[in-house]
Scaffold this motif. Structure first.
Motif, PDB file in Angstrom:
ATOM      1  N   ASN A 171      -2.781  -6.167  -2.418  1.00 52.27           N
ATOM      2  CA  ASN A 171      -2.768  -5.750  -3.656  1.00 52.27           C
ATOM      3  C   ASN A 171      -4.364  -6.216  -4.268  1.00 52.27           C
ATOM      4  N   PRO A 172      -5.049  -5.199  -4.038  1.00 51.83           N
ATOM      5  CA  PRO A 172      -6.514  -5.413  -4.564  1.00 51.83           C
ATOM      6  C   PRO A 172      -6.695  -5.584  -6.005  1.00 51.83           C
ATOM      7  N   HIS A 173      -5.801  -5.125  -6.731  1.00 51.09           N
ATOM      8  CA  HIS A 173      -5.831  -5.414  -8.204  1.00 51.09           C
ATOM      9  C   HIS A 173      -5.512  -6.751  -8.546  1.00 51.09           C
ATOM     10  N   VAL A 174      -4.946  -7.473  -7.891  1.00 53.69           N
ATOM     11  CA  VAL A 174      -4.468  -8.937  -8.117  1.00 53.69           C
ATOM     12  C   VAL A 174      -5.330 -10.111  -7.205  1.00 53.69           C
ATOM     13  N   ARG A 175      -5.322  -9.772  -5.911  1.00 59.15           N
ATOM     14  CA  ARG A 175      -5.946 -10.640  -4.982  1.00 59.15           C
ATOM     15  C   ARG A 175      -7.444 -10.276  -5.140  1.00 59.15           C
ATOM     16  N   LEU A 176      -8.297 -11.247  -5.614  1.00 62.21           N
ATOM     17  CA  LEU A 176      -9.867 -10.829  -5.806  1.00 62.21           C
ATOM     18  C   LEU A 176     -10.412 -11.840  -4.649  1.00 62.21           C
ATOM     19  N   PRO A 177     -11.306 -11.190  -3.561  1.00 62.01           N
ATOM     20  CA  PRO A 177     -11.883 -11.990  -2.665  1.00 62.01           C
ATOM     21  C   PRO A 177     -12.990 -12.880  -3.139  1.00 62.01           C
ATOM     22  N   GLY A 178     -13.604 -12.249  -4.145  1.00 65.11           N
ATOM     23  CA  GLY A 178     -14.864 -12.970  -4.543  1.00 65.11           C
ATOM     24  C   GLY A 178     -14.492 -14.148  -5.652  1.00 65.11           C
ATOM     25  N   ASN A 179     -13.136 -14.222  -5.862  1.00 64.68           N
ATOM     26  CA  ASN A 179     -12.608 -15.316  -6.799  1.00 64.68           C
ATOM     27  C   ASN A 179     -11.176 -15.764  -6.471  1.00 64.68           C
ATOM     28  N   PRO A 180     -11.108 -16.191  -5.321  1.00 66.22           N
ATOM     29  CA  PRO A 180      -9.813 -16.411  -4.609  1.00 66.22           C
ATOM     30  C   PRO A 180      -8.995 -17.747  -5.104  1.00 66.22           C
ATOM     31  N   GLY A 181      -7.822 -17.741  -5.155  1.00 69.15           N
ATOM     32  CA  GLY A 181      -7.125 -18.990  -5.667  1.00 69.15           C
ATOM     33  C   GLY A 181      -6.576 -19.595  -4.472  1.00 69.15           C
ATOM     34  N   PRO A 182      -5.982 -20.942  -4.378  1.00 70.95           N
ATOM     35  CA  PRO A 182      -5.930 -21.810  -3.438  1.00 70.95           C
ATOM     36  C   PRO A 182      -5.042 -20.900  -2.252  1.00 70.95           C
ATOM     37  N   ASN A 183      -3.975 -20.346  -2.857  1.00 75.45           N
ATOM     38  CA  ASN A 183      -3.195 -19.717  -1.696  1.00 75.45           C
ATOM     39  C   ASN A 183      -3.702 -18.389  -1.141  1.00 75.45           C
TER      40      ASN A 183
END
Length: 229
Positions: free
Chosen positions: A187-199
């Motif tokens: 889901n590239p609209h939600v998961r942003l590799p440049g600004n990742p969350g802990p999960n």
């Protein structure tokens, strides 16, 4: 009624002929995906710079295979074991995961639509077998890495994805960024590799660990038969 049936038969024949004709063409011609075409036709942004597979990090290739389709180099377009498990889970009422191989994803992106349905899945399977028969594993991976949607604003392909996320070329990805880039694929609209969350970082860590240990299972995508990991 006969005219309607002839029209339906003609439409189905065209739909079948499109992948049969275009897949051999894609041995040499670099394709555009259906999601890209939709964005072009609706005036939305499309950012894609085609890169030969040799110009994409082997770490990204290994991470993609170990994350998306660990049997990619061994199957003929579909993973029969994963499909069998999927069917068993479906009839048992358990959650299903899709069982899509990289080749099936290529079939979907080139010729089908993204909404989940049994009809689409049923079409993906023979298309994936046909694609695997016509195209080499190396070419299938090259197409996949250049048509996958990799960002929230029309970024398609590893080059656009790596540039948008990290500001670097896809051949320069270190392990941690290659793994983070792969986490965006569902889901590239939600998961942003440049600004990742802990999960997302946790998932990237798992992908990196697997790719470091088993990455040579993706060696079929390299002309030399081995990956520089």
């Amino acid at each position: 009624m006969r005219r309607l049936l002839r029209w339906i038969a003609g439409a189905l024949a065209v739909l079948v002929a499109i992948p049969l004709i275009l897949t051999p063409v894609y041995i040499l011609v670099d394709p555009v995906s259906v999601p890209m075409l939709v964005r072009y036709l609706t005036g939305q942004r499309v950012e894609r710079e085609w890169r030969d597979i040799a110009d994409i990090s082997d770490r990204l290739k290994a991470s993609v295979v170990m994350s998306e389709d660990g049997q990619f180099c061994r199957h003929w377009g579909i993973d029969l074991g994963a499909l069998r498990t999927e069917v068993e889970d479906l009839f048992a009422g358990r959650p299903t995961r899709g069982a899509s191989t990289i080749t099936m994803q290529v079939a979907r992106n080139l010729f089908l639509w993204n909404d989940r349905s049994f009809i689409r899945k049923g079409l993906e399977i023979p298309l994936a077998v046909y694609i695997d028969l016509i195209l080499s594993k190396e070419r299938i991976m090259e197409i996949y890495l250049n048509i996958a949607e990799w960002g929230p604003d029309g970024e398609f392909g590893a080059a656009a994805g790596a540039q948008a996320a990290f500001g670097i070329a896809p051949q320069n990805l270190p392990w941690d960024r290659a793994a983070l880039l792969v986490t965006a694929l569902p889901n590239p609209h939600v998961r942003l590799p440049g600004n990742p969350g802990p999960n997302q970082r946790r998932i990237a860590g798992i992908v990196e660990e697997r790719a470091r240990e088993y990455g040579q299972r993706a060696a079929c995508v390299s002309p030399s038969g081995t990956l520089a990991l």
